[in-house]
Write an enzyme that holds these catalytic residues in place. Sequence first.
Site, mmCIF file in Angstrom:
data_model
loop_
_atom_site.group_PDB
_atom_site.id
_atom_site.type_symbol
_atom_site.label_atom_id
_atom_site.label_comp_id
_atom_site.label_asym_id
_atom_site.label_seq_id
_atom_site.Cartn_x
_atom_site.Cartn_y
_atom_site.Cartn_z
ATOM 1 N N LYS A 31 3.255 -15.309 2.648
ATOM 2 C CA LYS A 31 3.438 -16.045 1.390
ATOM 3 C C LYS A 31 4.941 -16.278 1.227
ATOM 4 C CE LYS A 31 1.861 -17.724 -2.539
ATOM 5 N NZ LYS A 31 1.050 -18.944 -2.594
ATOM 6 N N ASP B 235 -6.249 -6.990 4.407
ATOM 7 C CA ASP B 235 -7.387 -6.349 3.741
ATOM 8 C C ASP B 235 -8.302 -7.424 3.156
ATOM 9 O OD1 ASP B 235 -8.954 -4.309 2.475
ATOM 10 O OD2 ASP B 235 -7.938 -4.795 0.601
ATOM 11 N N ASP C 89 -2.800 -18.210 0.910
ATOM 12 C CA ASP C 89 -3.819 -18.883 0.081
ATOM 13 C C ASP C 89 -4.501 -19.995 0.879
ATOM 14 O OD1 ASP C 89 -1.330 -20.155 0.033
ATOM 15 O OD2 ASP C 89 -1.444 -20.766 -2.063
ATOM 16 N N TYR D 87 0.830 -1.211 0.000
ATOM 17 C CA TYR D 87 0.000 0.000 0.000
ATOM 18 C C TYR D 87 0.863 1.260 0.000
ATOM 19 C CZ TYR D 87 -4.604 -2.078 1.008
ATOM 20 O OH TYR D 87 -5.795 -2.747 0.943
ATOM 21 N N ASP E 28 -12.179 -9.104 4.807
ATOM 22 C CA ASP E 28 -13.485 -9.106 4.122
ATOM 23 C C ASP E 28 -14.066 -10.520 4.131
ATOM 24 O OD1 ASP E 28 -13.188 -6.400 3.443
ATOM 25 O OD2 ASP E 28 -14.011 -6.707 1.436
HETATM 26 C C1 IPM Z 1 -10.331 -1.288 4.123
HETATM 27 C C2 IPM Z 1 -10.563 -0.713 2.752
HETATM 28 C C3 IPM Z 1 -9.404 0.204 2.404
HETATM 29 C C4 IPM Z 1 -8.135 -0.628 2.420
HETATM 30 C C5 IPM Z 1 -9.561 0.949 1.061
HETATM 31 C C6 IPM Z 1 -10.821 1.771 1.038
HETATM 32 C C7 IPM Z 1 -8.361 1.806 0.760
HETATM 33 O O1 IPM Z 1 -10.725 -1.737 1.833
HETATM 34 O O2 IPM Z 1 -10.221 -0.506 5.088
HETATM 35 O O3 IPM Z 1 -10.255 -2.504 4.234
HETATM 36 O O4 IPM Z 1 -7.822 -1.288 1.428
HETATM 37 O O5 IPM Z 1 -7.447 -0.611 3.435
HETATM 38 MG MG MG Z 2 -10.826 -3.670 2.686
#
Ligand code: IPM
Ligand code: MG
Length: 359
Positions: A191, A247, A223, A142, A251
């Site tokens: 990884k 990240d 993975d 990032y 999710d």
């Molecule tokens: C998160 C989001 C952010 C990230 C984006 C919006 C930049 O996906 O906070 O997980 O990737 O960190």
């Molecule tokens: Mg995210």
Amino acid sequence: MEKTIAVIRGDGIGPEIVNEAVNILDIIANLYGHTFHYVDVEMGGCAYDKYGDALPQEMLEKCLNSDSVLLGAVGGSKWNDLPAAKRPEKSLLKLRASMNVFSNNRPAKIWPQLASASPLKPEIVEKGIDFIIVRELTGGIYFGEHKTETVNGEKVSVDNMRYSESEIERIGRIGFETARKRNKKLCSVEKSNVLDCSQLWKAVMHRLAAEYPDVELSDMLVDNCAMQIVKNPAQFDVIVTENMFGDILSDEASMITGSIGMIPSSSLGSTSRGLYEPIHGSAPDIAGKNIANPIGTILSAAMMLRYSFDLAEEAACIENAVSAVLNQGYRTADIMDADGKLTGCKEMGSLIAKHLTKG
Ligand code: IPM
Ligand code: MG
């Protein structure tokens, strides 16, 4: 207690969910005799439209001068065509880096009331889902160099992943310490079969392990981890991983608990000032329709009380109110089930507010 909280409503559903969380904080302040001062911060696409900058310096300073920051969400398709450096997402990265909040804590815990909202089979859910992803937040790909240039007549893009030992060590320690306060199991995810950064990551984690003999350290390739999270999530207690892996995995982990709309997060550095945000995005498709789930943001406010202000009782008061409202069957659209009572964003906020009682 008197605290100043920078409030970033942001874009999309940001304003509606943050309004509910601020309302909850106000009631808590009243109940427990605290004073919270709110400082409005314009950030994201809305700030870009107004100032040509998604995080103007004066807005950043408001955050740096506050005791903590509460954020809804930033970004949306409206700003997708902006050059990378101007995009709302960049403002979020700039805020995280400027606040030096290198440790992002994302719990994945199933609320028993929402077990049926999990896409996993009941026999997997029944074994329990209760783990935390500790995500490194201010390093890695990032924050490495990003560039696109033309080479031999075609475009070539480069995104650079970089980690220093000290960056890995400080997040590693948070991982071990988080595990120490829970079930003492830490899974380091990387990884290392491909990436140098991951080999260094693994080596640093194993060096640190000697200082935390009470914590059981395991390694897992990212993975495989993505697979294990859906196959047998009960095996995890604390996962520690680098920025981009965290990240993606967070999710995935949120979804198996029912809905990404339920998950709060805290981002902390070496001071008590934190950045608190739900992990979902700005969801522009449902913005302004009063159907977003404000619980992730409300629980983020609870985390702020607990981790930045040391107000554990007040935090529990909010969490209990959320649980009580879920017990009564109220559901926003994202967590709706056959017997649920469909509830709007505002109504969900008001119901939780009504259930806030001093324990
Ligand atoms: C998160 C989001 C952010 C990230 C984006 C919006 C930049 O996906 O906070 O997980 O990737 O960190
Ligand atoms: Mg995210």
